[in-house]
Scaffold this motif. Structure first.
Motif, PDB file in Angstrom:
ATOM      1  N   GLY A 113     -37.809  -0.248 -32.904  1.00 23.31           N
ATOM      2  CA  GLY A 113     -36.697  -0.538 -31.999  1.00 23.31           C
ATOM      3  C   GLY A 113     -35.386  -0.881 -32.687  1.00 23.31           C
ATOM      4  O   GLY A 113     -34.446  -1.320 -32.043  1.00 23.31           O
ATOM      5  N   GLY A 115     -33.560   1.329 -34.333  1.00 24.52           N
ATOM      6  CA  GLY A 115     -32.684   2.503 -34.351  1.00 24.52           C
ATOM      7  C   GLY A 115     -32.991   3.480 -35.473  1.00 24.52           C
ATOM      8  O   GLY A 115     -32.154   4.313 -35.823  1.00 24.52           O
ATOM      9  N   LYS A 116     -34.199   3.399 -36.003  1.00 23.83           N
ATOM     10  CA  LYS A 116     -34.578   4.296 -37.109  1.00 23.83           C
ATOM     11  C   LYS A 116     -34.482   5.767 -36.685  1.00 23.83           C
ATOM     12  O   LYS A 116     -33.898   6.586 -37.408  1.00 23.83           O
ATOM     13  N   SER A 117     -35.033   6.095 -35.513  1.00 25.13           N
ATOM     14  CA  SER A 117     -34.991   7.504 -35.069  1.00 25.13           C
ATOM     15  C   SER A 117     -33.559   7.920 -34.742  1.00 25.13           C
ATOM     16  O   SER A 117     -33.169   9.060 -34.995  1.00 25.13           O
ATOM     17  N   THR A 118     -32.782   7.007 -34.193  1.00 30.89           N
ATOM     18  CA  THR A 118     -31.371   7.300 -33.899  1.00 30.89           C
ATOM     19  C   THR A 118     -30.648   7.667 -35.192  1.00 30.89           C
ATOM     20  O   THR A 118     -29.881   8.627 -35.247  1.00 30.89           O
ATOM     21  N   ASN A 272     -28.165  -1.351 -38.456  1.00 30.03           N
ATOM     22  CA  ASN A 272     -27.845  -0.820 -37.136  1.00 30.03           C
ATOM     23  C   ASN A 272     -27.744  -1.984 -36.155  1.00 30.03           C
ATOM     24  O   ASN A 272     -28.316  -3.046 -36.386  1.00 30.03           O
ATOM     25  N   PRO A 309     -22.425  -0.651 -35.068  1.00 28.12           N
ATOM     26  CA  PRO A 309     -22.581  -1.686 -34.039  1.00 28.12           C
ATOM     27  C   PRO A 309     -23.495  -1.203 -32.921  1.00 28.12           C
ATOM     28  O   PRO A 309     -23.764   0.003 -32.817  1.00 28.12           O
ATOM     29  N   ASP A 311     -23.740   0.122 -29.619  1.00 25.52           N
ATOM     30  CA  ASP A 311     -22.717   0.827 -28.853  1.00 25.52           C
ATOM     31  C   ASP A 311     -23.397   1.415 -27.623  1.00 25.52           C
ATOM     32  O   ASP A 311     -24.247   2.307 -27.751  1.00 25.52           O
TER      33      ASP A 311
HETATM   34  P1  ADP Z   1     -36.749   3.008 -33.654  1.00 25.15           P
HETATM   35  O1  ADP Z   1     -36.883   4.416 -34.132  1.00 25.15           O
HETATM   36  O2  ADP Z   1     -36.405   2.045 -34.741  1.00 25.15           O
HETATM   37  O3  ADP Z   1     -37.914   2.533 -32.837  1.00 25.15           O
HETATM   38  P2  ADP Z   1     -34.784   4.089 -31.824  1.00 25.15           P
HETATM   39  O4  ADP Z   1     -33.913   4.911 -32.676  1.00 25.15           O
HETATM   40  O5  ADP Z   1     -35.832   4.770 -30.993  1.00 25.15           O
HETATM   41  O6  ADP Z   1     -35.479   2.929 -32.666  1.00 25.15           O
HETATM   42  O7  ADP Z   1     -33.821   3.205 -30.909  1.00 25.15           O
HETATM   43  C1  ADP Z   1     -34.338   2.328 -29.934  1.00 25.15           C
HETATM   44  C2  ADP Z   1     -33.367   2.318 -28.751  1.00 25.15           C
HETATM   45  O8  ADP Z   1     -32.144   1.741 -29.169  1.00 25.15           O
HETATM   46  C3  ADP Z   1     -33.034   3.715 -28.231  1.00 25.15           C
HETATM   47  O9  ADP Z   1     -32.933   3.648 -26.824  1.00 25.15           O
HETATM   48  C4  ADP Z   1     -31.677   4.028 -28.834  1.00 25.15           C
HETATM   49  O10 ADP Z   1     -30.890   4.866 -28.014  1.00 25.15           O
HETATM   50  C5  ADP Z   1     -31.046   2.646 -28.913  1.00 25.15           C
HETATM   51  N1  ADP Z   1     -30.108   2.516 -30.024  1.00 25.15           N
HETATM   52  C6  ADP Z   1     -30.316   2.748 -31.331  1.00 25.15           C
HETATM   53  N2  ADP Z   1     -29.230   2.465 -32.066  1.00 25.15           N
HETATM   54  C7  ADP Z   1     -28.276   2.044 -31.189  1.00 25.15           C
HETATM   55  C8  ADP Z   1     -26.919   1.600 -31.324  1.00 25.15           C
HETATM   56  N3  ADP Z   1     -26.324   1.500 -32.492  1.00 25.15           N
HETATM   57  N4  ADP Z   1     -26.269   1.254 -30.179  1.00 25.15           N
HETATM   58  C9  ADP Z   1     -26.880   1.320 -28.997  1.00 25.15           C
HETATM   59  N5  ADP Z   1     -28.129   1.713 -28.811  1.00 25.15           N
HETATM   60  C10 ADP Z   1     -28.841   2.070 -29.883  1.00 25.15           C
END
Ligand code: ADP
Length: 358
Positions: A113, A115-118, A272, A309, A311
Protein backbone atom coordinates in the motif's frame (compact mmCIF):
# COMPACT_ATOMS: atom_id res chain seq x y z
CA UNK A 1 12.14 22.89 0.88
CA UNK A 2 9.72 22.20 -1.93
CA UNK A 3 9.06 18.58 -2.82
CA UNK A 4 10.25 19.02 -6.38
CA UNK A 5 13.58 20.41 -5.33
CA UNK A 6 14.63 17.00 -4.04
CA UNK A 7 16.78 15.34 -6.65
CA UNK A 8 19.54 12.87 -6.04
CA UNK A 9 22.69 14.93 -5.50
CA UNK A 10 24.77 11.90 -6.57
CA UNK A 11 23.06 11.71 -9.91
CA UNK A 12 26.19 11.61 -12.01
CA UNK A 13 28.70 10.64 -9.35
CA UNK A 14 29.16 7.24 -10.98
CA UNK A 15 30.20 8.97 -14.21
CA UNK A 16 32.73 11.08 -12.35
CA UNK A 17 34.12 8.01 -10.59
CA UNK A 18 34.52 6.18 -13.90
CA UNK A 19 36.24 9.17 -15.44
CA UNK A 20 38.67 9.25 -12.53
CA UNK A 21 39.32 5.49 -12.77
CA UNK A 22 40.24 5.98 -16.41
CA UNK A 23 43.51 7.41 -15.12
CA UNK A 24 44.56 3.96 -13.87
CA UNK A 25 46.30 1.34 -15.96
CA UNK A 26 47.55 -2.03 -14.78
CA UNK A 27 50.31 -2.31 -17.38
CA UNK A 28 52.79 0.41 -18.35
CA UNK A 29 51.48 2.13 -21.47
CA UNK A 30 48.40 -0.12 -21.46
CA UNK A 31 44.75 0.84 -21.78
CA UNK A 32 42.93 2.04 -18.67
CA UNK A 33 41.00 -0.19 -16.27
CA UNK A 34 37.63 1.07 -17.51
CA UNK A 35 38.12 0.51 -21.21
CA UNK A 36 39.68 -2.91 -20.55
CA UNK A 37 36.54 -3.80 -18.56
CA UNK A 38 38.55 -4.57 -15.45
CA UNK A 39 36.05 -2.25 -13.76
CA UNK A 40 32.72 -4.00 -14.19
CA UNK A 41 30.42 -1.47 -12.59
CA UNK A 42 30.25 1.45 -10.16
CA UNK A 43 27.34 2.06 -7.81
CA UNK A 44 27.17 5.28 -5.76
CA UNK A 45 24.67 5.65 -2.93
CA UNK A 46 24.74 8.67 -0.61
CA UNK A 47 28.48 9.21 -0.82
CA UNK A 48 29.31 5.51 -0.56
CA UNK A 49 30.93 4.37 -3.80
CA UNK A 50 31.20 0.67 -4.62
CA UNK A 51 33.57 -0.24 -7.43
CA UNK A 52 33.07 -3.79 -8.68
CA UNK A 53 36.06 -5.35 -10.42
CA UNK A 54 35.73 -8.12 -12.97
CA UNK A 55 37.77 -11.19 -11.94
CA UNK A 56 37.56 -12.34 -15.55
CA UNK A 57 40.13 -9.66 -16.42
CA UNK A 58 42.09 -9.29 -13.16
CA UNK A 59 43.93 -12.07 -11.34
CA UNK A 60 42.62 -12.41 -7.77
CA UNK A 61 46.07 -11.64 -6.32
CA UNK A 62 46.20 -8.32 -8.20
CA UNK A 63 42.85 -7.13 -6.87
CA UNK A 64 44.19 -5.92 -3.55
CA UNK A 65 46.85 -3.73 -5.15
CA UNK A 66 44.34 -2.31 -7.61
CA UNK A 67 41.90 -1.59 -4.78
CA UNK A 68 44.68 0.20 -2.86
CA UNK A 69 45.40 2.40 -5.91
CA UNK A 70 41.76 3.15 -6.61
CA UNK A 71 40.54 3.91 -3.11
CA UNK A 72 42.41 7.21 -2.39
CA UNK A 73 41.84 8.41 -5.94
CA UNK A 74 38.07 7.90 -5.77
CA UNK A 75 37.94 9.26 -2.24
CA UNK A 76 39.42 12.54 -3.47
CA UNK A 77 36.29 13.18 -5.59
CA UNK A 78 34.01 15.75 -3.91
CA UNK A 79 30.93 14.05 -2.45
CA UNK A 80 32.61 10.68 -1.84
CA UNK A 81 32.76 9.66 1.83
CA UNK A 82 33.57 5.98 1.57
CA UNK A 83 34.98 3.72 -1.13
CA UNK A 84 34.51 -0.03 -1.35
CA UNK A 85 36.37 -1.93 -4.07
CA UNK A 86 35.52 -5.61 -4.51
CA UNK A 87 34.96 -8.35 -7.11
CA UNK A 88 31.69 -8.11 -8.99
CA UNK A 89 28.71 -10.04 -7.63
CA UNK A 90 28.07 -13.34 -9.37
CA UNK A 91 24.42 -12.48 -9.95
CA UNK A 92 25.28 -9.76 -12.43
CA UNK A 93 27.47 -11.89 -14.63
CA UNK A 94 26.52 -11.17 -18.21
CA UNK A 95 26.26 -14.81 -19.26
CA UNK A 96 23.34 -15.23 -16.85
CA UNK A 97 21.29 -12.54 -18.56
CA UNK A 98 17.85 -13.37 -19.86
CA UNK A 99 18.11 -13.62 -23.63
CA UNK A 100 17.23 -10.31 -25.30
CA UNK A 101 16.84 -8.41 -22.01
CA UNK A 102 19.62 -5.98 -21.15
CA UNK A 103 18.69 -4.88 -17.62
CA UNK A 104 16.32 -6.22 -14.99
CA UNK A 105 15.40 -3.95 -12.07
CA UNK A 106 13.17 -5.00 -9.18
CA UNK A 107 10.77 -2.60 -7.44
CA UNK A 108 10.55 -3.47 -3.75
CA UNK A 109 8.72 -2.25 -0.66
CA UNK A 110 8.78 -3.41 2.93
CA UNK A 111 5.01 -3.00 3.27
CA UNK A 112 1.96 -3.09 1.01
CA UNK A 113 0.00 0.00 0.00
CA UNK A 114 2.96 2.39 -0.20
CA UNK A 115 2.64 2.87 -3.96
CA UNK A 116 5.16 0.32 -5.22
CA UNK A 117 3.01 -0.68 -8.21
CA UNK A 118 2.20 2.97 -8.93
CA UNK A 119 5.93 3.68 -9.09
CA UNK A 120 6.58 0.58 -11.23
CA UNK A 121 3.86 1.49 -13.75
CA UNK A 122 4.76 5.17 -14.08
CA UNK A 123 8.49 4.53 -14.18
CA UNK A 124 7.92 1.97 -16.94
CA UNK A 125 5.87 4.47 -18.97
CA UNK A 126 8.50 7.18 -18.40
CA UNK A 127 11.28 4.84 -19.58
CA UNK A 128 9.28 3.92 -22.68
CA UNK A 129 8.64 7.61 -23.38
CA UNK A 130 12.41 8.15 -23.25
CA UNK A 131 12.83 5.62 -26.04
CA UNK A 132 13.81 2.55 -24.04
CA UNK A 133 12.27 -0.76 -24.99
CA UNK A 134 10.59 -1.42 -21.66
CA UNK A 135 8.82 -4.37 -20.08
CA UNK A 136 6.92 -4.62 -16.81
CA UNK A 137 6.55 -7.95 -15.09
CA UNK A 138 3.97 -7.82 -12.36
CA UNK A 139 5.34 -10.43 -9.96
CA UNK A 140 3.19 -9.18 -7.08
CA UNK A 141 1.44 -12.51 -7.39
CA UNK A 142 -0.71 -12.07 -4.29
CA UNK A 143 -2.10 -8.70 -5.41
CA UNK A 144 -1.37 -8.01 -9.06
CA UNK A 145 -2.51 -4.45 -9.76
CA UNK A 146 -0.37 -3.31 -12.70
CA UNK A 147 -2.93 -4.37 -15.38
CA UNK A 148 -5.64 -2.29 -13.65
CA UNK A 149 -3.32 0.72 -13.37
CA UNK A 150 -2.51 0.48 -17.07
CA UNK A 151 -6.15 0.03 -18.03
CA UNK A 152 -5.60 -3.47 -19.41
CA UNK A 153 -8.53 -5.78 -19.80
CA UNK A 154 -8.98 -9.13 -21.45
CA UNK A 155 -6.91 -12.26 -21.68
CA UNK A 156 -3.52 -12.88 -23.18
CA UNK A 157 -2.82 -14.54 -26.52
CA UNK A 158 -0.22 -17.06 -27.61
CA UNK A 159 2.45 -16.42 -30.19
CA UNK A 160 1.80 -17.78 -33.70
CA UNK A 161 3.71 -21.01 -32.98
CA UNK A 162 1.76 -21.46 -29.75
CA UNK A 163 4.95 -21.84 -27.72
CA UNK A 164 4.91 -18.58 -25.76
CA UNK A 165 2.44 -16.02 -24.50
CA UNK A 166 2.41 -12.55 -25.92
CA UNK A 167 2.70 -9.69 -23.43
CA UNK A 168 0.12 -6.94 -23.66
CA UNK A 169 1.47 -3.60 -24.85
CA UNK A 170 0.18 -0.33 -23.41
CA UNK A 171 1.69 3.14 -23.62
CA UNK A 172 4.81 1.60 -25.15
CA UNK A 173 5.31 -0.87 -22.26
CA UNK A 174 5.15 -4.63 -22.65
CA UNK A 175 3.40 -6.03 -19.62
CA UNK A 176 2.72 -9.45 -18.21
CA UNK A 177 1.01 -10.26 -14.95
CA UNK A 178 -0.55 -13.24 -13.29
CA UNK A 179 -3.58 -10.97 -13.09
CA UNK A 180 -3.88 -11.50 -16.85
CA UNK A 181 -3.33 -15.25 -16.72
CA UNK A 182 -5.32 -16.46 -13.74
CA UNK A 183 -8.83 -15.94 -12.41
CA UNK A 184 -8.78 -13.38 -9.55
CA UNK A 185 -7.51 -14.82 -6.29
CA UNK A 186 -6.06 -18.03 -7.72
CA UNK A 187 -2.41 -17.11 -7.07
CA UNK A 188 -3.22 -16.30 -3.46
CA UNK A 189 -2.89 -19.94 -2.49
CA UNK A 190 0.44 -20.42 -4.24
CA UNK A 191 3.37 -21.56 -2.16
CA UNK A 192 6.71 -23.31 -2.79
CA UNK A 193 6.96 -25.08 -6.12
CA UNK A 194 3.86 -23.38 -7.53
CA UNK A 195 5.49 -20.00 -6.95
CA UNK A 196 8.62 -21.27 -8.66
CA UNK A 197 6.69 -22.61 -11.67
CA UNK A 198 4.47 -19.55 -11.98
CA UNK A 199 7.39 -17.15 -11.96
CA UNK A 200 9.40 -19.27 -14.32
CA UNK A 201 6.49 -19.00 -16.78
CA UNK A 202 6.36 -15.24 -16.41
CA UNK A 203 10.02 -14.96 -17.36
CA UNK A 204 10.65 -17.78 -19.80
CA UNK A 205 7.29 -18.45 -21.44
CA UNK A 206 6.57 -14.84 -22.29
CA UNK A 207 7.68 -13.51 -25.65
CA UNK A 208 9.43 -10.41 -24.26
CA UNK A 209 11.45 -9.87 -27.44
CA UNK A 210 14.31 -7.39 -27.14
CA UNK A 211 14.11 -5.16 -24.08
CA UNK A 212 16.44 -2.49 -22.73
CA UNK A 213 14.81 -2.61 -19.32
CA UNK A 214 12.49 -5.05 -17.58
CA UNK A 215 10.98 -3.76 -14.33
CA UNK A 216 9.75 -6.40 -11.90
CA UNK A 217 7.05 -5.35 -9.45
CA UNK A 218 7.59 -7.62 -6.42
CA UNK A 219 5.18 -8.46 -3.60
CA UNK A 220 5.81 -6.40 -0.44
CA UNK A 221 8.17 -7.71 2.23
CA UNK A 222 10.58 -10.59 1.87
CA UNK A 223 9.37 -14.01 0.80
CA UNK A 224 10.09 -17.04 -1.34
CA UNK A 225 8.71 -15.06 -4.29
CA UNK A 226 11.63 -12.62 -4.05
CA UNK A 227 14.18 -15.38 -4.01
CA UNK A 228 12.42 -17.18 -6.86
CA UNK A 229 12.50 -13.98 -8.94
CA UNK A 230 16.23 -13.60 -8.28
CA UNK A 231 16.77 -17.22 -9.34
CA UNK A 232 14.97 -16.70 -12.64
CA UNK A 233 16.29 -13.28 -13.55
CA UNK A 234 19.70 -11.89 -12.62
CA UNK A 235 18.67 -8.59 -11.09
CA UNK A 236 20.86 -5.61 -11.95
CA UNK A 237 19.48 -3.66 -9.03
CA UNK A 238 16.55 -2.91 -6.80
CA UNK A 239 14.62 0.32 -6.21
CA UNK A 240 12.97 0.58 -2.80
CA UNK A 241 9.65 2.38 -2.35
CA UNK A 242 8.52 3.59 1.05
CA UNK A 243 5.96 5.98 2.51
CA UNK A 244 6.63 8.37 5.40
CA UNK A 245 4.01 6.96 7.75
CA UNK A 246 5.62 3.60 7.22
CA UNK A 247 9.17 4.76 7.41
CA UNK A 248 10.06 1.60 9.21
CA UNK A 249 13.81 1.47 9.02
CA UNK A 250 13.80 -2.18 10.00
CA UNK A 251 11.48 -3.12 7.15
CA UNK A 252 13.62 -1.45 4.56
CA UNK A 253 16.80 -2.77 6.13
CA UNK A 254 15.48 -6.34 6.14
CA UNK A 255 14.75 -6.06 2.43
CA UNK A 256 18.17 -4.62 1.69
CA UNK A 257 19.87 -7.34 3.69
CA UNK A 258 18.08 -9.95 1.61
CA UNK A 259 19.28 -8.27 -1.61
CA UNK A 260 22.80 -7.92 -0.25
CA UNK A 261 22.77 -11.67 0.49
CA UNK A 262 21.90 -12.44 -3.10
CA UNK A 263 24.35 -9.78 -4.34
CA UNK A 264 21.83 -7.38 -5.84
CA UNK A 265 22.81 -3.69 -5.48
CA UNK A 266 20.26 -1.21 -4.17
CA UNK A 267 19.91 1.64 -6.67
CA UNK A 268 18.07 3.98 -4.31
CA UNK A 269 14.98 4.92 -2.36
CA UNK A 270 11.73 6.49 -3.57
CA UNK A 271 9.60 8.15 -0.94
CA UNK A 272 5.96 8.09 -1.97
CA UNK A 273 3.03 9.87 -0.32
CA UNK A 274 5.55 12.32 1.16
CA UNK A 275 3.12 15.04 2.18
CA UNK A 276 -0.28 15.77 0.72
CA UNK A 277 -0.93 17.83 -2.40
CA UNK A 278 -3.96 20.10 -2.02
CA UNK A 279 -6.40 19.67 -4.90
CA UNK A 280 -7.37 23.36 -4.81
CA UNK A 281 -4.09 25.23 -4.51
CA UNK A 282 -1.53 22.53 -5.39
CA UNK A 283 0.54 23.24 -2.24
CA UNK A 284 2.07 20.29 -0.39
CA UNK A 285 1.53 19.88 3.36
CA UNK A 286 3.51 17.47 5.54
CA UNK A 287 1.76 15.36 8.16
CA UNK A 288 4.78 13.27 9.16
CA UNK A 289 7.46 15.96 8.87
CA UNK A 290 9.44 16.72 5.76
CA UNK A 291 12.65 14.76 6.08
CA UNK A 292 11.58 11.15 6.66
CA UNK A 293 12.83 9.78 3.35
CA UNK A 294 16.07 11.74 3.44
CA UNK A 295 16.78 10.62 7.02
CA UNK A 296 15.95 7.02 6.19
CA UNK A 297 18.11 7.05 3.07
CA UNK A 298 21.00 8.48 5.05
CA UNK A 299 20.57 6.07 7.91
CA UNK A 300 20.58 3.10 5.59
CA UNK A 301 23.25 4.49 3.28
CA UNK A 302 21.30 4.67 0.03
CA UNK A 303 20.30 7.59 -2.23
CA UNK A 304 16.91 9.26 -2.10
CA UNK A 305 16.03 9.39 -5.79
CA UNK A 306 12.54 10.89 -5.73
CA UNK A 307 9.76 12.13 -3.46
CA UNK A 308 6.16 12.08 -4.57
CA UNK A 309 3.40 13.68 -2.46
CA UNK A 310 0.06 12.00 -1.90
CA UNK A 311 -1.83 13.43 -4.85
CA UNK A 312 -5.57 12.67 -5.15
CA UNK A 313 -5.17 12.90 -8.94
CA UNK A 314 -2.76 9.93 -8.88
CA UNK A 315 -5.21 7.81 -6.91
CA UNK A 316 -8.15 8.66 -9.16
CA UNK A 317 -6.22 8.10 -12.37
CA UNK A 318 -4.66 4.82 -11.21
CA UNK A 319 -8.07 3.45 -10.40
CA UNK A 320 -9.28 4.55 -13.83
CA UNK A 321 -6.37 2.78 -15.54
CA UNK A 322 -4.61 5.95 -16.65
CA UNK A 323 -0.97 6.28 -15.55
CA UNK A 324 -0.04 9.75 -14.31
CA UNK A 325 2.49 10.11 -17.12
CA UNK A 326 -0.36 9.81 -19.61
CA UNK A 327 -3.23 11.51 -17.76
CA UNK A 328 -1.33 14.37 -16.20
CA UNK A 329 2.11 14.57 -17.84
CA UNK A 330 2.65 18.24 -16.89
CA UNK A 331 2.27 17.61 -13.15
CA UNK A 332 5.26 17.90 -10.85
CA UNK A 333 4.79 14.29 -9.73
CA UNK A 334 5.05 13.19 -13.37
CA UNK A 335 8.27 15.22 -13.60
CA UNK A 336 9.67 13.18 -10.71
CA UNK A 337 9.06 9.96 -12.67
CA UNK A 338 10.72 11.47 -15.74
CA UNK A 339 13.78 12.34 -13.63
CA UNK A 340 13.79 8.90 -12.06
CA UNK A 341 13.73 7.27 -15.49
CA UNK A 342 16.56 9.55 -16.65
CA UNK A 343 18.55 8.62 -13.58
CA UNK A 344 18.09 4.89 -14.15
CA UNK A 345 18.94 5.22 -17.82
CA UNK A 346 22.04 7.27 -17.06
CA UNK A 347 23.09 4.87 -14.30
CA UNK A 348 23.12 1.88 -16.61
CA UNK A 349 24.64 3.75 -19.53
CA UNK A 350 27.40 4.87 -17.24
CA UNK A 351 28.17 1.71 -15.35
CA UNK A 352 27.67 -0.93 -18.00
CA UNK A 353 29.16 0.57 -21.10
CA UNK A 354 31.59 3.09 -19.75
CA UNK A 355 29.80 5.75 -21.83
CA UNK A 356 29.79 8.96 -19.86
CA UNK A 357 26.64 10.93 -19.46
CA UNK A 358 27.44 14.63 -19.34
P1 ADP B 1 1.55 -1.11 -3.42
O1 ADP B 1 1.98 -1.64 -4.75
O2 ADP B 1 2.69 -0.64 -2.58
O3 ADP B 1 0.64 -2.03 -2.66
P2 ADP B 1 -0.11 0.70 -4.96
O4 ADP B 1 0.80 1.24 -5.98
O5 ADP B 1 -1.06 -0.40 -5.35
O6 ADP B 1 0.69 0.24 -3.66
O7 ADP B 1 -0.91 1.93 -4.35
C1 ADP B 1 -1.90 1.75 -3.37
C2 ADP B 1 -2.99 2.81 -3.60
O8 ADP B 1 -2.44 4.09 -3.35
C3 ADP B 1 -3.51 2.83 -5.04
O9 ADP B 1 -4.90 3.08 -5.00
C4 ADP B 1 -2.79 4.00 -5.68
O10 ADP B 1 -3.55 4.62 -6.69
C5 ADP B 1 -2.61 4.94 -4.51
N1 ADP B 1 -1.42 5.77 -4.62
C6 ADP B 1 -0.14 5.38 -4.79
N2 ADP B 1 0.70 6.43 -4.79
C7 ADP B 1 -0.07 7.54 -4.63
C8 ADP B 1 0.21 8.94 -4.54
N3 ADP B 1 1.43 9.43 -4.60
N4 ADP B 1 -0.86 9.77 -4.37
C9 ADP B 1 -2.10 9.28 -4.28
N5 ADP B 1 -2.41 8.00 -4.34
C10 ADP B 1 -1.42 7.12 -4.51
Amino acid sequence: MSVNAVVDPNMLLEARVLKCLQRITTEPGGADVVSTEQVFTVVATSGVVRVFLDPQYIPMDAMEELAATMTPLVKSIPGVDRVIVKPRPQSVQLQNKLPGITHVVAIHSGKGGVGKSTVAVNLAVALAQQGLRTGLLDADIYGPSCPTMLGIQGRVESTADGRQIRPQQHHGVKIMSLGLLLPPGEALVWRGSLVEQGLSQLFADVDWGELDMLLVDLPPGTSDVHLAVARHAPLDGVLVVTAPGQVAVDDVRRGLEMYADIKVPCLGLIENMAGFRCRQCGAVGHVFGNNGGQDLAQEIGISLLARMPFDPVIAAQSDAGVPLLIGNPQSSSAAQFVQLAQHLNAHFKTVQTGAFVQ
